[in-house]
Design a protein around this motif. Structure first.
Motif, short mmCIF file in Angstrom:
data_model
loop_
_atom_site.label_atom_id
_atom_site.label_comp_id
_atom_site.label_asym_id
_atom_site.label_seq_id
_atom_site.Cartn_x
_atom_site.Cartn_y
_atom_site.Cartn_z
N LEU A 12 0.82 -1.21 0.00
CA LEU A 12 0.00 0.00 0.00
C LEU A 12 0.86 1.27 0.00
O LEU A 12 0.51 2.26 -0.64
N LEU A 13 2.00 1.23 0.71
CA LEU A 13 2.92 2.37 0.69
C LEU A 13 3.46 2.60 -0.71
O LEU A 13 3.51 3.74 -1.19
N SER A 117 -2.65 -6.75 -8.76
CA SER A 117 -2.78 -8.21 -8.72
C SER A 117 -2.08 -8.77 -7.49
O SER A 117 -2.54 -9.75 -6.88
N TRP A 118 -0.98 -8.14 -7.05
CA TRP A 118 -0.33 -8.53 -5.80
C TRP A 118 -1.25 -8.26 -4.61
O TRP A 118 -1.38 -9.09 -3.72
N LEU A 119 -1.87 -7.08 -4.61
CA LEU A 119 -2.76 -6.74 -3.51
C LEU A 119 -3.95 -7.70 -3.45
O LEU A 119 -4.33 -8.17 -2.38
N ASN A 120 -4.51 -8.00 -4.60
CA ASN A 120 -5.65 -8.92 -4.65
C ASN A 120 -5.25 -10.30 -4.17
O ASN A 120 -6.01 -10.99 -3.48
N SER A 133 -11.15 -1.10 0.17
CA SER A 133 -11.41 0.20 0.77
C SER A 133 -10.12 0.91 1.14
O SER A 133 -9.96 2.12 0.91
N LEU A 134 -9.18 0.16 1.73
CA LEU A 134 -7.89 0.75 2.08
C LEU A 134 -7.16 1.24 0.83
O LEU A 134 -6.54 2.31 0.83
N TYR A 135 -7.23 0.46 -0.23
CA TYR A 135 -6.55 0.84 -1.46
C TYR A 135 -7.14 2.13 -2.02
O TYR A 135 -6.40 3.01 -2.47
N MET A 136 -8.46 2.27 -1.99
CA MET A 136 -9.07 3.50 -2.47
C MET A 136 -8.64 4.69 -1.62
O MET A 136 -8.35 5.78 -2.13
N PRO A 396 -8.25 -3.18 -14.37
CA PRO A 396 -9.24 -4.25 -14.40
C PRO A 396 -9.13 -5.22 -13.24
O PRO A 396 -10.12 -5.83 -12.84
N VAL A 397 -7.93 -5.36 -12.68
CA VAL A 397 -7.75 -6.29 -11.55
C VAL A 397 -8.61 -5.89 -10.37
O VAL A 397 -9.33 -6.71 -9.78
N VAL A 398 -8.56 -4.60 -9.99
CA VAL A 398 -9.33 -4.13 -8.85
C VAL A 398 -10.83 -4.14 -9.15
O VAL A 398 -11.65 -4.48 -8.30
#
Length: 422
Positions: A12-13, A117-120, A133-136, A396-398
């Protein structure tokens, strides 16, 4: 939420730093272009080029990742981003900037696909909604912080171009050094536009119109500020206000959308956003412009998630991910045309053309939503998919992950309600 933050803080950073770099270079070019004497229409072409590259990158990046892997794609695209950011002030010409923006848009799109894709992959079914939500929130913080950095240097010099280049370069370190192993990447076959339009005409028309409104905000707000005679500080605050409004309005609008006919809410939100554009057109004070920016940003950004959620109401769970590709494509087409049309209107009618374009699109969406309400009955709120906030700059991933999570949440809520009735 803290569990997600603890396990994915490095990722996220890195994504936040990417957003700071991207947000800074977008605003900076609008200001620097005015100092270089570029015409409003020339700047509109420059700004539109980013969305052309972004749309191309979102479609090609998955194949690149499958061929050579996440790490190589990430490193290669990141190198190009840093190089182009440094080259902007060295080749201050509309053609060079246009080509650079195409490359920047393509590379950022590919980087987002890779990182998201890593976050997902790092999120589980239980915490995917919190991760999204955190990503947004991280995206919004990055863009708002970028506007503050505009004040640390002279836009006519080199330092403000060096800062985003450094931030983008640094952003890869926490992502590449702390995330292991690389996730498997699978891309869903997209649904045809004909099928998608048959499922939800309002969502298709809405995301296209919204693409133009968003790209005008993201690409032309700084150009408008410079043409309107705002100071650098005023431009920074003005642009930040769009995203502050979006952040504060996203969750209340989402909560309401799960409890009423989404078409009514789409109509109301679009209409209020259009009123905000009228305020921006009518006033010439800084306070008035900030109110207009807050209203337009606060209404237009949540509309994207609203339109996706409304389309999900008519889709089977297994079709939601496929539909996301068509939605992103339509949004991208609108985004490409947005700055060009805005630039032409501003050339003809002056800086106020910025508000005219956004207002026309939002009022058109409100009218079309009202029309669609006469064409078929609304789905029951109990049978609707859950609202999930998604930024229009997301890959598209998110979008696919958000749709899948919304479907899973809706199914779980329906099962709980059925058990409670039994």
């Amino acid at each position: 939420m803290f569990q997600v933050l603890g396990s994915a803080w490095a990722l996220l950073l890195g994504l936040c730093l990417l957003m700071v770099g991207n947000g800074l270079q977008g605003t900076l070019l609008g200001v620097r272009g005015n100092l270089e004497g570029f015409s409003t229409f020339e700047m509109s072409i420059v700004m539109s080029a980013y969305f052309l590259g972004f749309l191309g990158g979102s479609r090609m990046a998955p194949e690149m990742i499958r061929r050579v892997g996440h790490v190589r794609v990430f490193a290669a695209l990141g190198s190009f981003i840093s190089a182009v950011l440094i080259l902007y002030p060295a080749f201050a010409h509309p053609v060079a900037w246009t080509l650079g923006r195409v490359v920047i848009g393509f590379c950022f799109s590919g980087v987002y696909v890779t990182a998201e894709s890593w976050l997902n992959n790092a999120a589980s079914n239980e915490n995917r909604g919190k991760a999204l939500s955190l990503y947004m929130m991280v995206q919004m913080i990055g863009i708002v912080a970028a506007q503050g950095l505009m004040l640390v240097g002279d836009p006519s010099g080199f330092i403000l171009f060096i800062i985003p280049s450094v931030l983008v370069s640094i952003s890869f370190a926490p992502i590449l050094l702390s995330i292991s192993p690389t996730p498997a990447f699978e891309r869903t076959t997209p649904m045809s536009l004909r099928q998608l339009f048959h499922v939800s005409p309002l969502s298709c028309v809405g995301v296209f119109l919204l693409g133009g409104a968003f790209s005008a905000q993201f690409g032309m707000a700084a150009v408008y500020g410079a043409e309107a005679g705002l100071s650098l500080r005023q431009i920074s605050i003005f642009i930040a206000t769009f995203y502050i409004g979006a952040t504060l309005a996203q969750y209340p609008i989402g909560w309401i959308s799960d409890r009423m006919d989404r078409r009514q809410l789409i109509m109301i939100v679009s209409f209020v956003g259009g009123i905000g554009a009228l305020i921006g057109l009518a006033v010439n004070t800084q306070a008035g412009l900030l109110v207009a920016a807050f209203m337009v940003g606060g209404m237009s950004n949540p509309l994207y998630s609203l339109l996706i959620s409304y389309a999900n109401d008519f889709l089977e769970v297994e079709d939601m991910a496929s539909a996301s590709g068509g939605m992103i494509f339509l949004n991208g087409l609108g985004a490409i045309s947005g700055p060009i049309v805005t630039g032409w209107i501003m050339t003809v009618f002056g800086p106020g053309g910025f508000w005219v374009f956004i207002g026309v699109l939002l009022f058109a969406m409100a009218i079309y939503a009202l029309y669609r309400m006469t064409q078929r009955a609304a789905p029951s709120p109990d049978d609707s998919a859950s609202y999930t906030p998604v930024m229009m700059s997301a890959s598209p991933v998110v979008v696919e992950a958000a749709q899948e999570w919304a479907a899973e949440t809706a199914e779980a809520e329906a099962e709980s309600a059925e058990q409670a009735r039994d």
